[in-house]
Design a protein around this motif. Structure first.
Motif, PDB file in Angstrom:
ATOM      1  N   TYR A 182      58.447  -8.715  -1.901  1.00  0.00           N
ATOM      2  CA  TYR A 182      57.503  -9.600  -1.261  1.00  0.00           C
ATOM      3  C   TYR A 182      56.414  -8.522  -0.534  1.00  0.00           C
ATOM      4  O   TYR A 182      56.842  -7.911   0.502  1.00  0.00           O
ATOM      5  CB  TYR A 182      57.562 -10.569  -0.260  1.00  0.00           C
ATOM      6  CG  TYR A 182      56.401 -11.447   0.042  1.00  0.00           C
ATOM      7  CD1 TYR A 182      55.229 -11.749  -0.595  1.00  0.00           C
ATOM      8  CD2 TYR A 182      56.503 -11.888   1.537  1.00  0.00           C
ATOM      9  CE1 TYR A 182      54.313 -12.396  -0.056  1.00  0.00           C
ATOM     10  CE2 TYR A 182      55.502 -12.610   1.935  1.00  0.00           C
ATOM     11  CZ  TYR A 182      54.376 -12.925   1.320  1.00  0.00           C
ATOM     12  OH  TYR A 182      53.321 -13.708   1.932  1.00  0.00           O
ATOM     13  N   GLY A 183      55.046  -8.368  -1.050  1.00  0.00           N
ATOM     14  CA  GLY A 183      54.213  -7.587  -0.370  1.00  0.00           C
ATOM     15  C   GLY A 183      53.754  -6.297  -1.188  1.00  0.00           C
ATOM     16  O   GLY A 183      53.972  -6.289  -2.391  1.00  0.00           O
ATOM     17  N   GLY A 184      52.590  -5.691  -0.624  1.00  0.00           N
ATOM     18  CA  GLY A 184      51.985  -4.823  -1.302  1.00  0.00           C
ATOM     19  C   GLY A 184      50.960  -5.070  -2.296  1.00  0.00           C
ATOM     20  O   GLY A 184      50.675  -6.399  -2.456  1.00  0.00           O
ATOM     21  N   LYS A 185      49.981  -4.390  -2.730  1.00  0.00           N
ATOM     22  CA  LYS A 185      49.076  -4.843  -3.737  1.00  0.00           C
ATOM     23  C   LYS A 185      49.431  -5.045  -5.119  1.00  0.00           C
ATOM     24  O   LYS A 185      50.516  -4.696  -5.575  1.00  0.00           O
ATOM     25  CB  LYS A 185      48.069  -3.630  -3.843  1.00  0.00           C
ATOM     26  CG  LYS A 185      47.217  -3.014  -2.374  1.00  0.00           C
ATOM     27  CD  LYS A 185      46.392  -1.860  -3.082  1.00  0.00           C
ATOM     28  CE  LYS A 185      45.677  -1.361  -1.584  1.00  0.00           C
ATOM     29  NZ  LYS A 185      44.885  -0.240  -2.019  1.00  0.00           N
ATOM     30  N   VAL A 223      60.405  -6.923   2.066  1.00  0.00           N
ATOM     31  CA  VAL A 223      58.998  -7.363   2.694  1.00  0.00           C
ATOM     32  C   VAL A 223      58.231  -6.383   3.154  1.00  0.00           C
ATOM     33  O   VAL A 223      58.499  -5.428   4.128  1.00  0.00           O
ATOM     34  CB  VAL A 223      59.210  -8.424   3.749  1.00  0.00           C
ATOM     35  CG1 VAL A 223      57.901  -9.251   4.126  1.00  0.00           C
ATOM     36  CG2 VAL A 223      60.046  -9.624   3.425  1.00  0.00           C
ATOM     37  N   GLY A 224      57.014  -6.013   2.545  1.00  0.00           N
ATOM     38  CA  GLY A 224      56.173  -4.874   2.640  1.00  0.00           C
ATOM     39  C   GLY A 224      54.918  -5.398   3.025  1.00  0.00           C
ATOM     40  O   GLY A 224      53.926  -5.444   2.196  1.00  0.00           O
ATOM     41  N   LEU A 225      54.715  -5.962   4.285  1.00  0.00           N
ATOM     42  CA  LEU A 225      53.525  -6.358   4.971  1.00  0.00           C
ATOM     43  C   LEU A 225      53.027  -5.704   6.021  1.00  0.00           C
ATOM     44  O   LEU A 225      51.858  -6.235   6.554  1.00  0.00           O
ATOM     45  CB  LEU A 225      53.772  -8.121   5.410  1.00  0.00           C
ATOM     46  CG  LEU A 225      54.239  -9.134   4.335  1.00  0.00           C
ATOM     47  CD1 LEU A 225      54.452 -10.427   4.697  1.00  0.00           C
ATOM     48  CD2 LEU A 225      53.244  -9.241   3.106  1.00  0.00           C
ATOM     49  N   GLY A 226      53.482  -4.767   6.262  1.00  0.00           N
ATOM     50  CA  GLY A 226      53.151  -4.034   7.397  1.00  0.00           C
ATOM     51  C   GLY A 226      53.759  -4.577   8.648  1.00  0.00           C
ATOM     52  O   GLY A 226      54.031  -5.629   8.858  1.00  0.00           O
ATOM     53  N   VAL A 227      53.649  -3.631   9.755  1.00  0.00           N
ATOM     54  CA  VAL A 227      53.983  -3.916  10.985  1.00  0.00           C
ATOM     55  C   VAL A 227      52.726  -4.207  11.842  1.00  0.00           C
ATOM     56  O   VAL A 227      51.991  -3.697  11.964  1.00  0.00           O
ATOM     57  CB  VAL A 227      54.654  -2.680  11.719  1.00  0.00           C
ATOM     58  CG1 VAL A 227      55.065  -2.744  13.199  1.00  0.00           C
ATOM     59  CG2 VAL A 227      55.852  -1.943  10.785  1.00  0.00           C
ATOM     60  N   PRO A 228      52.959  -5.483  12.486  1.00  0.00           N
ATOM     61  CA  PRO A 228      54.327  -6.186  12.897  1.00  0.00           C
ATOM     62  C   PRO A 228      54.559  -7.440  12.066  1.00  0.00           C
ATOM     63  O   PRO A 228      55.356  -8.251  12.171  1.00  0.00           O
ATOM     64  CB  PRO A 228      54.204  -6.537  14.293  1.00  0.00           C
ATOM     65  CG  PRO A 228      52.847  -6.779  14.550  1.00  0.00           C
ATOM     66  CD  PRO A 228      52.151  -5.876  13.610  1.00  0.00           C
ATOM     67  N   ARG A 229      53.496  -7.862  11.249  1.00  0.00           N
ATOM     68  CA  ARG A 229      53.496  -8.817  10.312  1.00  0.00           C
ATOM     69  C   ARG A 229      54.656  -8.925   9.537  1.00  0.00           C
ATOM     70  O   ARG A 229      55.077 -10.269   9.615  1.00  0.00           O
ATOM     71  CB  ARG A 229      52.414  -8.864   9.471  1.00  0.00           C
ATOM     72  CG  ARG A 229      52.066 -10.383   8.435  1.00  0.00           C
ATOM     73  CD  ARG A 229      50.913  -9.876   7.459  1.00  0.00           C
ATOM     74  NE  ARG A 229      51.095 -10.981   6.479  1.00  0.00           N
ATOM     75  CZ  ARG A 229      50.280 -10.838   5.432  1.00  0.00           C
ATOM     76  NH1 ARG A 229      49.609 -10.014   5.142  1.00  0.00           N
ATOM     77  NH2 ARG A 229      50.318 -12.021   4.552  1.00  0.00           N
TER      78      ARG A 229
END
Length: 253
Positions: free
Chosen positions: A115-118, A168-174
């Motif tokens: 989950y995450g990334g473009k 999960v790759g949504l960025g920190v801290p999300r």
């Protein structure tokens, strides 16, 4: 030592400016045993930037306290630990995640969820892993740019498929806050916030050369690749100054 005893191996919990980091001989071995025994685990990869954010964000600080495993991912954290006489090696989050993906492919019935990334990045990353590991079972791959109204569908899919490894790759801290809020949906899964790892796995970006990483200068290569991050990189000297002051004021962590 059996996998069950390894998964219950006590972790040495140390404090980095009031935030926890766990010291283990082998993070991959400990997590592999947890994966095999279906023991739910929230993994956070701590670096200087996240530490500084946690000082300003109580919700992130609380999530760090509640995480099952916080690893020293970042030169700043490693150097901080050395100020207190703890000589540890940096555990790169992207490498740990890669090792867990390989373990999931080797073990029976251990599906993975991305989950995450473009959109195009995630597609390439997923395809790359499936080509590399034909036995890998990916039960979901959802990019991180879906509108808010579609997120319930992601949560439903997680609850339905019950993956064993969720990256999960949504960025920190999300990503850390998102995992903390939803990990109850898959209580037996290992959840890891992987930041920009999908970019690396897709081939969109390269990791720093080994000689830079070995000398704790991977952040410099990242700045070279993404010069727009310079403002975020200011957290590094701020962390260093705060670490020295904190050490002088707190002989014991």
């Amino acid at each position: 030592m059996t996998s069950e005893s390894i998964s219950h191996e006590s972790t040495d919990r140390f404090s980095v400016m009031g935030h926890p980091v766990h010291l283990l001989r082998s993070y991959p071995r400990w997590l592999t045993a947890r994966l095999r025994n279906r023991q739910g685990t929230h993994v956070i990869t701590l670096n200087a930037e996240m530490t500084m954010q946690a000082i300003q964000r109580p919700a992130l600080a609380e999530t760090l306290q509640q995480a099952d495993l916080v690893i020293p991912d970042g030169a700043g954290v490693v150097l901080y630990l050395r100020l207190y006489g703890r000589k540890v090696r940096r555990c790169a989050g992207v490498e740990l995640a890669e090792q867990m993906i390989r373990q999931a492919a080797q073990q029976d019935d251990r599906p993975v969820f991305f989950y995450g990334g473009k959109p195009e990045v995630l597609d390439k990353a997923t395809l790359a892993w499936q080509q590399r590991l034909p036995k890998l079972k990916v039960v979901g791959a959802v990019h991180g740019y879906i509108p808010p109204e579609e997120e319930p569908r992601v949560l439903e899919k997680l609850a339905e498929t019950q993956p064993s490894l969720i990256l999960v790759g949504l960025g920190v801290p999300r990503q850390e806050l998102w995992i903390a809020a939803h990990r109850h949906l898959c209580p037996n899964a290992i959840w890891i916030g992987v930041g920009g790892s999908f970019d690396i796995w897709s081939g969109s970006k390269d990791r720093a050369p080994a000689w830079l990483a070995d000398n704790n200068l991977e952040w410099l290569y990242r700045l070279y690749q993404e010069p727009w991050r310079w403002k975020r990189m200011l957290s590094l000297p701020k962390f260093a100054i705060k670490a020295i002051v904190y050490r002088l004021q707190n002989p014991r962590p």
